[in-house]
Design an enzyme around this catalytic site. Structure first.
Site, PDB file in Angstrom:
ATOM      1  CD  GLU A  44      -2.600   1.465   2.507  1.00  0.00           C
ATOM      2  OE1 GLU A  44      -2.197   0.949   3.562  1.00  0.00           O
ATOM      3  OE2 GLU A  44      -3.589   2.219   2.449  1.00  0.00           O
ATOM      4  NE  ARG A 269       5.100  -7.607  10.043  1.00  0.00           N
ATOM      5  CZ  ARG A 269       3.903  -7.173   9.643  1.00  0.00           C
ATOM      6  NH1 ARG A 269       2.820  -7.634  10.229  1.00  0.00           N
ATOM      7  NH2 ARG A 269       3.791  -6.285   8.692  1.00  0.00           N
ATOM      8  CE  LYS A 279       3.684  -0.022   4.531  1.00  0.00           C
ATOM      9  NZ  LYS A 279       2.957   0.278   3.276  1.00  0.00           N
TER      10      LYS A 279
END
Length: 559
Positions: A44, A269, A279
């Site tokens: 994104e 992750r 983020k």
RNA sequence: UGCCCCGUGGUGUAAUUGGCAACACGUCUGACUCUGGAUCAGGAGUUCAAGGUUCGAGUCCUUGCGGGGCAGCCA
């Protein structure tokens, strides 16, 4: 793009494959996808890419490369409130720099809005989706809890015609933000909360960075993501663990639609010690000025590592080293540092630079000469260079100790050390200022010990670096330490309180050997005995060079 | 206390699918060295627990314990 690393990193046919390769091998064997392998990296554009994304890029691109498949870069841009063109641009640059080869396929989820809208209408016609008038609060309350089932919306049983009409009016912009949603009609009592009539579209009157004002209803991630993969013909939709619970929902959507149905595979992750990797948190560090932008060399972003002096090869190799699995892990930053040292050791030229200078006068030397130095002992092709030597030098303050602990074998009063590529010198006199600080050393040199001359058998344990005072020039050097003081700051509610106040040390008057004078941004060197350094591209000017310390050398000297 | 996932040296991963637990990093020791780097040689250190199946279990089964995820109109 390049495929230099295919041989060395291609696990296909090798003995050690991660579980995703096992799955793909099996799919190929059963001809599940007609022999095709097509992966994608779907960020994104709401922030810069970090090292965790690098892991994903290496995984997805690596699979496409290893199986002769394809790799798409696709922006998952379904939320106009958070996304920006700046992020799109930075992501493209970072993926390219890393070596992820998407060929000409820079794709955007928002380009599929029309198709997704048609599919939503299809679902409505099948009685599988409905327009709901509940507000956000009401929806949350009727969703139930982890242990209790939800309640069905009073709008759940509207007629297909009514839903079609209402959805069309949502599309046309007749309703305000948040007043209506389109929901999938699944099961409000499902133990998997994602299946309790999830929202497919929300009304957002907001300009989209790419679609402008064409849309005022936007698909949610849950509705959009699987569709995007399906549209692109992705075979293996690789994502992180937190989407595991969503997989049954994506499966449901795709099955209702009867369209291409990629297989989703989840992996853990990356978490790196002494930094944060979300983020949201990285954005906060930037926005609130704790760091100097997304590409601050202390940031775990791809752009930060690039600016700090990391190479794409080192990051790719790091991704190989850490592997891929399904268990949560906290990877030791030492593994990343190993990867960059290993790479730079082979390719960075050696130079001499004194970070914290201490003046040395060679009292019995009165001439000037040029000495030959090897550029890179690991690479004969790197050649040699001349470095000027003269009566007055600078050495590192830390290479002299008046009262050394045992085991210290650099310069001490009355002691000897070798000046790298030059002579052995002896410290004859220590000069101090009124505060008692050592400000100068008076030394003598032994002309028989010239480097390479072989005319002396004298041996000393210590070798130190130096620069000639009249020939060196000043530069700024920035030393970085870990951004946080604790191993796992992300697990701490007071994570900002764990920022390392000493993560940046700026040295404004380091003394560099003259060969460095014409260095260009991003040039990489090893400052002998000090570490690897890279010319900063942000603050370097024609007047002043700024160097970032990429990583220190390994130091086996304790205390 | 609902559902899902995961537990292998200090860290990250392997284990030819049930056959002597290995690799890398880190760490320690030694050699070499004009970088206390690199390189070379060597050492220490591992299957969450208990049952079960089996000639044999890190791997299969059961239970327990531990960790993670999920109740955004974020992704």
């Amino acid at each position: 793009m390049n495929n230099i690393d295919i041989k060395s990193t291609n696990p296909v046919g090798g003995k050690s494959k991660n579980f995703i390769y096992e799955i793909i091998d099996e799919d190929l064997k059963t001809n599940k996808w007609g022999g095709n392998v097509h992966t994608r990296f779907p960020p994104e554009p709401n922030g810069y890419l970090h090292i965790g994304h690098a892991k994903s890029i290496c995984l997805n691109y690596g699979i496409a490369r290893d199986y002769n498949g394809k790799f798409n870069l696709r922006f998952d841009d379904t939320n106009p409130e958070k996304e920006e063109q700046e992020y799109v641009d930075s992501i493209i640059e970072d993926v390219k720099w890393l070596g992820g080869d998407f060929e000409d396929r820079i794709l955007y989820g928002s380009d599929y809005f029309e198709q997704m809208y048609l599919w939503a209408v299809d679902l409505i016609k099948k009685g599988k989706a409905y327009v709901c008038d509940l507000n956000a609060d009401e929806i949350r309350q009727s969703r139930g809890t982890l242990t209790e089932p939800g309640k069905e919306s009073p709008y759940r049983n509207r007629t297909i015609e009514e839903n079609l009409e209402l959805f069309e009016r949502m599309h046309k912009g007749e309703f305000p933000n948040g007043s209506k949603t389109l929901r999938a009609k699944i099961d409000m009592s499902s133990p998997n909360i994602n299946l309790r009539d999830p929202i497919m579209y929300r009304i957002v009157h907001e300009e989209h960075h790419r679609q402008g004002n064409d849309w005022c209803i936007y698909p949610t991630y849950d509705w959009a993501h699987g569709n995007e993969d399906s549209i692109e013909g992705i075979t293996h939709s690789i994502c992180t663990l937190e989407f595991e619970n969503h997989r049954p929902l994506y499966d449901w959507f795709l099955d209702q639609l009867g369209v291409h149905h990629p297989q989703q595979i989840e992996f853990a992750r990356l978490n790196l010690s002494y930094t944060v990797m979300s983020k949201r948190r990285l954005l906060q560090l930037v926005k609130e000025g704790f760091v100097d932008g997304w590409d601050d060399p202390r940031m775990p972003t791809i752009s930060g590592y690039r600016r700090r002096g990391y190479t794409p090869e080192s990051i790719r190799n790091f991704a190989e080293i850490i592997g891929v699995a399904k268990r949560d892990a906290l990877t030791d930053i030492a593994l990343l540092e190993y990867a960059i040292r290993d790479d730079l050791n082979k390719r960075a030229n050696r130079v001499m630079a004194v970070l914290k200078p201490l003046k040395v006068v060679i009292t019995n030397y009165d001439s000037e000469e040029e000495l030959e130095a090897v550029n890179n002992p690991e690479d004969p092709d790197a050649g040699t260079r001349k470095i000027p030597f003269s009566r007055e030098l600078f050495i590192e303050q830390s290479d002299f100790m008046e009262n050394p602990p045992k085991g210290f074998y650099r310069l001490v009063p009355g002691g000897e050390v070798r000046l790298r590529y030059a002579y052995i010198i002896k410290c004859e006199e220590v000069i101090k200022n009124d505060n008692g600080d050592v400000i100068e050393l008076r030394c003598t040199y032994d002309p028989e010990t010239k480097s390479g001359a072989g005319s002396s058998n004298k041996k000393v344990k210590g070798v130190i670096h130096w620069v000639s005072a009249k020939n060196c020039f000043d530069a700024e050097v920035r030393l970085y330490d870990r951004l946080f003081t604790v191993e796992n700051p992300g697990a701490d509610e007071d994570w900002l309180g764990k920022l390392n106040p000493n993560s940046l040390e700026v040295i404004s008057n380091a003394k560099l050997e003259p060969s460095l004078k014409n260095s260009k941004p991003l040039d990489k060197f090893q400052f002998e005995r000090m570490g690897y350094f890279c010319v900063d591209f942000k603050y370097t000017t024609n007047e002043k060079l700024v160097f970032n310390r990429t990583v220190t050398l390994k130091d086996s000297w304790k205390k």
